[in-house]
Structure formats: C-alpha cells, structure tokens
Design an enzyme around this catalytic site. Structure first.
Site, PDB file in Angstrom:
ATOM      1  N   ASP A  94      -8.309 -39.045  36.792  1.00  0.00           N
ATOM      2  CA  ASP A  94      -7.298 -39.615  35.734  1.00  0.00           C
ATOM      3  C   ASP A  94      -8.175 -40.260  34.802  1.00  0.00           C
ATOM      4  O   ASP A  94      -8.998 -40.880  34.855  1.00  0.00           O
ATOM      5  CB  ASP A  94      -6.187 -40.252  36.375  1.00  0.00           C
ATOM      6  CG  ASP A  94      -5.159 -40.422  35.176  1.00  0.00           C
ATOM      7  OD1 ASP A  94      -4.710 -39.155  34.660  1.00  0.00           O
ATOM      8  OD2 ASP A  94      -4.580 -41.333  34.878  1.00  0.00           O
ATOM      9  N   SER A  95      -7.278 -40.020  33.369  1.00  0.00           N
ATOM     10  CA  SER A  95      -7.910 -41.142  32.377  1.00  0.00           C
ATOM     11  C   SER A  95      -7.772 -42.730  32.837  1.00  0.00           C
ATOM     12  O   SER A  95      -8.267 -43.236  32.095  1.00  0.00           O
ATOM     13  CB  SER A  95      -7.089 -40.783  31.216  1.00  0.00           C
ATOM     14  OG  SER A  95      -5.810 -40.941  31.381  1.00  0.00           O
ATOM     15  N   TYR A 137      -6.377 -40.895  26.710  1.00  0.00           N
ATOM     16  CA  TYR A 137      -6.891 -39.524  26.369  1.00  0.00           C
ATOM     17  C   TYR A 137      -5.962 -38.913  25.583  1.00  0.00           C
ATOM     18  O   TYR A 137      -6.366 -38.072  24.840  1.00  0.00           O
ATOM     19  CB  TYR A 137      -7.038 -38.690  27.608  1.00  0.00           C
ATOM     20  CG  TYR A 137      -8.376 -38.965  28.494  1.00  0.00           C
ATOM     21  CD1 TYR A 137      -9.196 -40.013  28.368  1.00  0.00           C
ATOM     22  CD2 TYR A 137      -8.795 -38.064  29.463  1.00  0.00           C
ATOM     23  CE1 TYR A 137     -10.425 -40.281  29.174  1.00  0.00           C
ATOM     24  CE2 TYR A 137     -10.102 -38.309  30.377  1.00  0.00           C
ATOM     25  CZ  TYR A 137     -10.675 -39.169  29.968  1.00  0.00           C
ATOM     26  OH  TYR A 137     -11.853 -39.582  30.903  1.00  0.00           O
ATOM     27  N   GLY A 138      -4.526 -39.358  25.503  1.00  0.00           N
ATOM     28  CA  GLY A 138      -3.570 -38.629  24.905  1.00  0.00           C
ATOM     29  C   GLY A 138      -3.705 -38.366  23.540  1.00  0.00           C
ATOM     30  O   GLY A 138      -2.981 -37.711  22.892  1.00  0.00           O
ATOM     31  N   CYS A 183      -4.944 -35.823  35.585  1.00  0.00           N
ATOM     32  CA  CYS A 183      -4.393 -35.982  34.100  1.00  0.00           C
ATOM     33  C   CYS A 183      -3.970 -34.823  33.435  1.00  0.00           C
ATOM     34  O   CYS A 183      -4.654 -33.829  33.210  1.00  0.00           O
ATOM     35  CB  CYS A 183      -5.530 -36.760  33.481  1.00  0.00           C
ATOM     36  SG  CYS A 183      -5.199 -37.056  31.606  1.00  0.00           S
ATOM     37  N   ASN A 184      -2.740 -34.778  32.888  1.00  0.00           N
ATOM     38  CA  ASN A 184      -2.108 -33.671  32.217  1.00  0.00           C
ATOM     39  C   ASN A 184      -2.860 -33.417  30.859  1.00  0.00           C
ATOM     40  O   ASN A 184      -3.295 -32.177  30.607  1.00  0.00           O
ATOM     41  CB  ASN A 184      -0.683 -33.969  31.920  1.00  0.00           C
ATOM     42  CG  ASN A 184       0.250 -33.637  32.981  1.00  0.00           C
ATOM     43  OD1 ASN A 184       1.024 -32.436  33.224  1.00  0.00           O
ATOM     44  ND2 ASN A 184       0.413 -34.548  33.922  1.00  0.00           N
ATOM     45  N   GLU A 199       2.006 -49.296  31.324  1.00  0.00           N
ATOM     46  CA  GLU A 199       0.784 -50.142  31.815  1.00  0.00           C
ATOM     47  C   GLU A 199       1.023 -51.728  31.539  1.00  0.00           C
ATOM     48  O   GLU A 199       0.342 -52.477  32.223  1.00  0.00           O
ATOM     49  CB  GLU A 199      -0.345 -49.730  30.919  1.00  0.00           C
ATOM     50  CG  GLU A 199      -0.626 -48.141  31.490  1.00  0.00           C
ATOM     51  CD  GLU A 199      -2.196 -47.880  31.583  1.00  0.00           C
ATOM     52  OE1 GLU A 199      -2.906 -48.540  30.930  1.00  0.00           O
ATOM     53  OE2 GLU A 199      -2.333 -46.820  32.330  1.00  0.00           O
ATOM     54  N   CYS A 238       3.057 -35.884  32.473  1.00  0.00           N
ATOM     55  CA  CYS A 238       1.961 -37.207  32.394  1.00  0.00           C
ATOM     56  C   CYS A 238       2.097 -37.995  33.553  1.00  0.00           C
ATOM     57  O   CYS A 238       3.035 -38.257  34.333  1.00  0.00           O
ATOM     58  CB  CYS A 238       2.246 -37.971  31.322  1.00  0.00           C
ATOM     59  SG  CYS A 238       1.282 -39.555  30.855  1.00  0.00           S
ATOM     60  N   HIS A 274       1.842 -40.781  34.488  1.00  0.00           N
ATOM     61  CA  HIS A 274       2.509 -42.135  34.483  1.00  0.00           C
ATOM     62  C   HIS A 274       4.000 -41.952  34.669  1.00  0.00           C
ATOM     63  O   HIS A 274       4.668 -42.967  35.284  1.00  0.00           O
ATOM     64  CB  HIS A 274       2.433 -43.004  33.034  1.00  0.00           C
ATOM     65  CG  HIS A 274       1.036 -43.517  33.053  1.00  0.00           C
ATOM     66  ND1 HIS A 274      -0.185 -43.017  32.928  1.00  0.00           N
ATOM     67  CD2 HIS A 274       0.583 -44.716  33.071  1.00  0.00           C
ATOM     68  CE1 HIS A 274      -1.181 -43.676  32.818  1.00  0.00           C
ATOM     69  NE2 HIS A 274      -0.868 -44.770  32.635  1.00  0.00           N
TER      70      HIS A 274
END
Ligand code: DGL
Length: 272
Positions: free
Chosen positions: A7-8, A39-40, A71-72, A157, A189, A191
């Site tokens: 994942d990022s 990354y988004g 990660c999407n 986060e 996503c 998260h």
C-alpha cells in the site's frame, strides 16, 4: 514462499487484516510506502515507477510468489503496466501481482439491484476512471457515480475519524451519491473502512457498502483454488513482517492507534 501486501501507506492494513483473518496459515510481508504517499495526487507514471520498485522488493528480496496491491490508486493507475512490463523480466513464470480494483468492482456489480453504484475514492482513482471501465465491462447497463474525497485520508491519518468535523465533511461528500439513489457504495480507498459505520449511518440501511478489504479475500480464496501451482508454493508458517519506507515508530504508532493493527517490529526499507 510469501504473500506480499503493498500500500502507499497504512491503509492497506485494512486489507491485510481481512487476509490474515481468512488465511492465517500464510506468511505475509506488508510494505507501506509512507515516505512517498499520498499516491492519490500523483501521476500515473510516478505511481507505476513506485509500484515497480515495490514489486522488485517483494519478489527479489522477500521471497514472495504473490503480491497484492492493496492500494486502489495504485491498482487503478499502475497495475496493468507492472504486470505487463515487469513480471516477464522475472525468471519464474508463476509469480503474480493482483490488485483490489477488479475484485471490488465485481463485488459491487454482484450486489447492486437497481444498477446504480456509487464510488468514493482518491482523486487519482476517480480521474483514472478505472472503476467506470471495469464495471462497464461487467455490466454496461449499470450507472456509476464517482466522488473524489481527498480530505478523508489526511483526516483518518490524523486520528480524526470519529470527530464531528469529519462526519460533516463525509456528509457533504456523500450528498450527491445519496441524491443519485444508488443502492451500492464502493469505499474505493484502503483507509475508508475506518469510516464505514458513519458511511452506513449517512447512506441508510438500503445502501450496501463494498470494501476492497472484504472483496479481496473472497476473490483470493477462489484464485488460489484455481491456481494450485501457486497455492502449493506458499509457506504455511503464518505471521506478518512489516516494512515501511519512512519512520518505523510513526508507522507502528499510527498502525496501532488508527488501524488497530498489532505489529511487532517494523523495519525501514529504501526502495529504488
Ligand atoms: N491507499 C490509497 C488508496 O487506496 C490512498 C492513500 C494515498 O493517497 O496514498 O487509494
């Protein structure tokens, strides 16, 4: 041989949690590229390079046979390029990289009854239109409504997931999807499962919530049954090793506090 989960950052822990619950016998290597996220907001070329470097870490240093890009954003933007250009450079033809986007799209298509699906995701995932494409391939009659929700990752986060401010931002983000009368919503996503309860409360009982975490482990079961050559190579000693590209202490603190992941030692690694 191990299973790599990439994942990022920390969000992929939601996917790892489901995988370890469903398949506790396998040995996992988790890598969060916290030094270079989010990354988004990055370009497709940059994300492709990052995913390629991560794939090389898993396959060439960590004895992985299978890598799941949790990660999407990375699944949307980079997966196909890395599958097509990087995997053939490896000596072993059995090594695979899978993403979360197709299993998630399939789960949503199977769930919708009124053929109206909503998606919340990062700007990168939304502008890639990857969900629109994959859902369109599965059922062109489905209408898809996307909403970029870039404030959610930083709020989560920051440990603000349950604050009233976050709820009110979420409510604003979801308004257009409520108005579109969707009956299925993809949390696109890694998260966002942290906000699942609030999303359910806002959208109402009639809307089914699809997370990549749940969709992926269901699909992996099926995939391993269809590929016994791959399944037979996987180590059954259990356990997870954690790696981050930034500060390991921050990674494990945030992992415990926000994602409820109980980690042992987290190692720092440089990708190049
Ligand atoms: N993990 C990413 C995803 O699933 C979101 C976080 C980021 O922007 O790096 O889309």
């Amino acid at each position: 041989m191990n299973i790599g989960v990439f994942d990022s950052g920390l969000g992929g822990l939601t996917v790892l949690k489901e995988l370890t619950r469903a398949f506790p016998e396998y040995h996992y290597i988790y890598l969060g590229d916290t030094a270079r996220n989010p990354y988004g907001t990055r370009s497709k070329e940059t994300i492709t390079q990052y995913v390629r470097e991560a794939a090389s870490f898993f396959f060439e240093q960590k004895n992985c046979e299978l890598v799941i890009v949790a990660c999407n954003t990375a699944s949307a933007d980079a997966l196909r390029a890395v599958q097509q250009t990087y995997l053939p450079t490896l000596a072993s033809p059995t090594k695979r990289i899978l993403g979360v986007l197709i299993p998630t799209a399939e789960a949503a298509v199977a769930a919708t009854k009124n053929k109206r699906i909503g998606i919340i995701a990062t700007r990168g995932t939304v502008s890639s239109a990857a969900y629109l494409r994959e859902i369109g391939k599965l059922d062109p009659k489905i209408s898809v409504y996307q909403k970029a929700t870039p404030l959610l990752v930083p709020l989560i986060e920051e440990g603000w997931a349950t604050r009233p401010e976050t709820r009110s931002i979420l409510k604003k983000y979801l308004r257009s999807l409520k108005d579109a009368a969707i009956d299925t919503l993809i949390l696109g996503c890694t998260h966002y499962p942290i906000l699942e309860k609030d999303v359910r409360r806002i959208m109402g009982k009639q809307v089914q919530i699809i997370t990549s975490a749940a969709a992926t482990h269901g699909r992996l079961d099926d995939y391993l049954m269809r590929h016994p050559d791959l399944a037979n190579t996987l180590s059954t000693e259990g356990g997870v090793e954690y790696f981050t590209t930034d500060d390991p202490t921050r990674f494990s603190d945030l992992g415990k506090r926000v994602f409820h992941g109980n980690m042992g030692t987290v190692h720092r690694v440089e990708l190049a």
